[in-house]
Design a protein around this motif. Structure first.
Motif, PDB file in Angstrom:
ATOM      1  N   ALA A   1       0.858  -1.278  -0.016  1.00  0.00           N
ATOM      2  CA  ALA A   1       0.175   0.058  -0.069  1.00  0.00           C
ATOM      3  C   ALA A   1       0.937   1.329  -0.138  1.00  0.00           C
ATOM      4  O   ALA A   1       0.490   2.215  -0.579  1.00  0.00           O
ATOM      5  N   LEU A   2       2.063   1.397   0.581  1.00  0.00           N
ATOM      6  CA  LEU A   2       2.838   2.566   0.983  1.00  0.00           C
ATOM      7  C   LEU A   2       3.413   2.621  -0.368  1.00  0.00           C
ATOM      8  O   LEU A   2       4.171   3.683  -0.918  1.00  0.00           O
ATOM      9  N   LEU A   3       3.873   1.611  -1.329  1.00  0.00           N
ATOM     10  CA  LEU A   3       4.558   1.609  -2.568  1.00  0.00           C
ATOM     11  C   LEU A   3       3.722   1.630  -3.728  1.00  0.00           C
ATOM     12  O   LEU A   3       4.393   1.826  -4.635  1.00  0.00           O
ATOM     13  N   ALA A   4       2.339   1.678  -3.388  1.00  0.00           N
ATOM     14  CA  ALA A   4       1.407   1.908  -4.737  1.00  0.00           C
ATOM     15  C   ALA A   4       1.822   3.143  -5.276  1.00  0.00           C
ATOM     16  O   ALA A   4       2.139   4.475  -4.692  1.00  0.00           O
ATOM     17  N   GLY A   5       1.307   3.130  -6.529  1.00  0.00           N
ATOM     18  CA  GLY A   5       1.320   4.447  -7.001  1.00  0.00           C
ATOM     19  C   GLY A   5       0.427   5.796  -6.899  1.00  0.00           C
ATOM     20  O   GLY A   5       0.319   6.702  -7.255  1.00  0.00           O
ATOM     21  N   SER A   6      -0.774   5.239  -6.159  1.00  0.00           N
ATOM     22  CA  SER A   6      -1.822   6.230  -5.709  1.00  0.00           C
ATOM     23  C   SER A   6      -2.419   5.534  -4.750  1.00  0.00           C
ATOM     24  O   SER A   6      -1.962   4.300  -4.152  1.00  0.00           O
ATOM     25  N   GLY A   7      -3.268   6.336  -3.998  1.00  0.00           N
ATOM     26  CA  GLY A   7      -3.976   5.767  -2.809  1.00  0.00           C
ATOM     27  C   GLY A   7      -3.752   6.667  -1.512  1.00  0.00           C
ATOM     28  O   GLY A   7      -2.808   7.173  -1.543  1.00  0.00           O
ATOM     29  N   PRO A   8      -4.498   6.450  -0.394  1.00  0.00           N
ATOM     30  CA  PRO A   8      -4.385   7.291   0.638  1.00  0.00           C
ATOM     31  C   PRO A   8      -3.135   6.841   1.261  1.00  0.00           C
ATOM     32  O   PRO A   8      -2.346   7.668   2.075  1.00  0.00           O
ATOM     33  N   ALA A   9      -2.433   5.620   1.132  1.00  0.00           N
ATOM     34  CA  ALA A   9      -1.249   5.251   1.762  1.00  0.00           C
ATOM     35  C   ALA A   9      -0.011   5.446   0.761  1.00  0.00           C
ATOM     36  O   ALA A   9       1.142   5.146   1.310  1.00  0.00           O
ATOM     37  N   SER A  10      -0.236   5.886  -0.206  1.00  0.00           N
ATOM     38  CA  SER A  10       0.722   6.056  -1.223  1.00  0.00           C
ATOM     39  C   SER A  10       1.967   7.104  -1.027  1.00  0.00           C
ATOM     40  O   SER A  10       1.602   8.143  -0.936  1.00  0.00           O
ATOM     41  N   LEU A  11       3.053   6.674  -0.766  1.00  0.00           N
ATOM     42  CA  LEU A  11       4.043   7.325  -0.457  1.00  0.00           C
ATOM     43  C   LEU A  11       4.401   8.339  -1.799  1.00  0.00           C
ATOM     44  O   LEU A  11       4.917   9.299  -1.853  1.00  0.00           O
ATOM     45  N   LYS A  12       4.274   7.637  -2.938  1.00  0.00           N
ATOM     46  CA  LYS A  12       4.443   8.464  -4.191  1.00  0.00           C
ATOM     47  C   LYS A  12       3.568   9.737  -4.248  1.00  0.00           C
ATOM     48  O   LYS A  12       3.745  10.875  -4.323  1.00  0.00           O
ATOM     49  N   ALA A  13       2.251   9.330  -4.031  1.00  0.00           N
ATOM     50  CA  ALA A  13       1.175  10.426  -4.233  1.00  0.00           C
ATOM     51  C   ALA A  13       1.552  11.400  -2.959  1.00  0.00           C
ATOM     52  O   ALA A  13       1.365  12.766  -3.332  1.00  0.00           O
ATOM     53  N   ALA A  14       1.873  10.993  -1.785  1.00  0.00           N
ATOM     54  CA  ALA A  14       2.073  12.012  -0.702  1.00  0.00           C
ATOM     55  C   ALA A  14       3.306  13.041  -1.204  1.00  0.00           C
ATOM     56  O   ALA A  14       3.033  14.180  -0.826  1.00  0.00           O
ATOM     57  N   VAL A  15       4.360  12.549  -1.405  1.00  0.00           N
ATOM     58  CA  VAL A  15       5.654  13.161  -1.603  1.00  0.00           C
ATOM     59  C   VAL A  15       5.502  14.126  -2.839  1.00  0.00           C
ATOM     60  O   VAL A  15       5.816  15.143  -2.918  1.00  0.00           O
ATOM     61  N   GLU A  16       4.754  13.611  -4.037  1.00  0.00           N
ATOM     62  CA  GLU A  16       4.612  14.527  -5.158  1.00  0.00           C
ATOM     63  C   GLU A  16       3.631  15.383  -5.012  1.00  0.00           C
ATOM     64  O   GLU A  16       3.587  16.237  -5.770  1.00  0.00           O
ATOM     65  N   ALA A  17       2.897  15.437  -3.939  1.00  0.00           N
ATOM     66  CA  ALA A  17       2.001  16.383  -3.630  1.00  0.00           C
ATOM     67  C   ALA A  17       2.637  17.635  -3.166  1.00  0.00           C
ATOM     68  O   ALA A  17       2.119  18.882  -3.205  1.00  0.00           O
ATOM     69  N   ALA A  18       3.966  17.733  -2.624  1.00  0.00           N
ATOM     70  CA  ALA A  18       4.765  18.759  -2.366  1.00  0.00           C
ATOM     71  C   ALA A  18       5.262  19.262  -3.598  1.00  0.00           C
ATOM     72  O   ALA A  18       6.224  20.129  -3.465  1.00  0.00           O
ATOM     73  N   ARG A  19       4.945  18.860  -4.750  1.00  0.00           N
ATOM     74  CA  ARG A  19       5.345  19.624  -5.954  1.00  0.00           C
ATOM     75  C   ARG A  19       4.879  21.007  -6.098  1.00  0.00           C
ATOM     76  O   ARG A  19       5.422  21.819  -6.679  1.00  0.00           O
ATOM     77  N   GLY A  20       3.526  21.453  -5.415  1.00  0.00           N
ATOM     78  CA  GLY A  20       3.245  22.633  -5.379  1.00  0.00           C
ATOM     79  C   GLY A  20       2.164  22.547  -6.783  1.00  0.00           C
ATOM     80  O   GLY A  20       2.219  21.743  -7.630  1.00  0.00           O
ATOM     81  N   ALA A  21       1.273  23.693  -6.902  1.00  0.00           N
ATOM     82  CA  ALA A  21       0.784  24.133  -7.929  1.00  0.00           C
ATOM     83  C   ALA A  21       1.587  24.498  -9.219  1.00  0.00           C
ATOM     84  O   ALA A  21       2.642  24.823  -9.014  1.00  0.00           O
ATOM     85  N   PRO A  22       0.955  24.272 -10.340  1.00  0.00           N
ATOM     86  CA  PRO A  22       1.645  24.863 -11.425  1.00  0.00           C
ATOM     87  C   PRO A  22       2.181  26.118 -11.429  1.00  0.00           C
ATOM     88  O   PRO A  22       1.724  26.971 -10.840  1.00  0.00           O
TER      89      PRO A  22
ATOM     90  N   LEU B   1      12.097  24.962  -1.948  1.00  0.00           N
ATOM     91  CA  LEU B   1      13.451  24.567  -1.964  1.00  0.00           C
ATOM     92  C   LEU B   1      14.134  23.888  -3.320  1.00  0.00           C
ATOM     93  O   LEU B   1      15.063  23.688  -3.586  1.00  0.00           O
ATOM     94  N   ALA B   2      13.175  23.398  -4.157  1.00  0.00           N
ATOM     95  CA  ALA B   2      13.236  22.871  -5.365  1.00  0.00           C
ATOM     96  C   ALA B   2      12.615  23.302  -6.534  1.00  0.00           C
ATOM     97  O   ALA B   2      11.318  23.781  -6.436  1.00  0.00           O
ATOM     98  N   HIS B   3      12.920  23.179  -7.798  1.00  0.00           N
ATOM     99  CA  HIS B   3      12.051  23.583  -9.080  1.00  0.00           C
ATOM    100  C   HIS B   3      10.924  22.491  -9.108  1.00  0.00           C
ATOM    101  O   HIS B   3       9.974  22.755  -9.329  1.00  0.00           O
ATOM    102  N   ASP B   4      11.318  21.245  -8.969  1.00  0.00           N
ATOM    103  CA  ASP B   4      10.452  19.991  -9.244  1.00  0.00           C
ATOM    104  C   ASP B   4      11.125  18.766  -8.538  1.00  0.00           C
ATOM    105  O   ASP B   4      12.158  18.761  -8.111  1.00  0.00           O
ATOM    106  N   LEU B   5       9.971  17.657  -8.347  1.00  0.00           N
ATOM    107  CA  LEU B   5      10.715  16.478  -8.056  1.00  0.00           C
ATOM    108  C   LEU B   5       9.606  15.544  -8.328  1.00  0.00           C
ATOM    109  O   LEU B   5       8.372  15.709  -8.874  1.00  0.00           O
ATOM    110  N   HIS B   6      10.005  14.260  -8.415  1.00  0.00           N
ATOM    111  CA  HIS B   6       9.404  13.142  -9.062  1.00  0.00           C
ATOM    112  C   HIS B   6       9.804  11.593  -8.639  1.00  0.00           C
ATOM    113  O   HIS B   6      10.906  11.418  -8.477  1.00  0.00           O
TER     114      HIS B   6
END
Length: 145
Positions: free
Chosen positions: A81-102, A110-115
């Motif tokens: 669940a934590l390694l899933a590409g999406s969903g409430p437990a997805s680390l990918k989704a949680a970390v990529e939410a810190a990308r900010g708005a367009p 602190l950064a231009h972008d992350l993925h």
């Protein structure tokens, strides 16, 4: 890098684990002792000067995820669940939410972008003499040098 690592750990705290499970422990450094489940930033590489005049560096940050092993099936379900590409437990989704708005910078400026680019090393790990089920996540971060 310390501020970037701390910001990635802060972003990872947004995951929602299933009811009855302890909150995910997240830290921007390699901990002496692990309180599972635990996500921490570990190794990183920096490619300097991807653009002229120190305009862009590229970081590949390797993060570690460790899960307690009281029940092997439940541990693997949680890790999945934590390694899933999406969903409430997805680390990918949680970390990529810190990308900010367009048009906004990532990680609070602190950064231009992350993925989140990769999951690897799904296996048993030993940390300070204790065995854990775990995996690694790779995050590509770009920003000014």
């Amino acid at each position: 890098m310390s501020a970037v690592r701390a910001a990635v750990a802060d972003a990872a705290r947004a995951v929602a684990l299933p009811d009855g499970l302890p909150k995910l422990t997240c830290t921007g450094y390699v901990p002496d002792a692990v309180t599972a489940p635990c996500f921490f930033t570990a190794d990183y590489t920096v490619d300097f000067d991807k653009a002229m005049g120190r305009a862009l560096d590229e970081v590949e940050l390797t993060c570690q995820l460790l899960i307690g092993i009281a029940d092997d099936r439940a541990s693997q379900r949680l890790l999945d669940a934590l390694l899933a590409g999406s969903g409430p437990a997805s680390l990918k989704a949680a970390v990529e939410a810190a990308r900010g708005a367009p048009g906004e910078f990532a990680l609070g400026g602190l950064a231009h972008d992350l993925h989140v680019t990769r999951v690897q090393g799904y296996r048993w790990y030993e940390h300070q003499g204790t065995q854990y089920l775990g995996a690694q996540l790779t995050i590509k971060i770009i920003g000014e040098g």
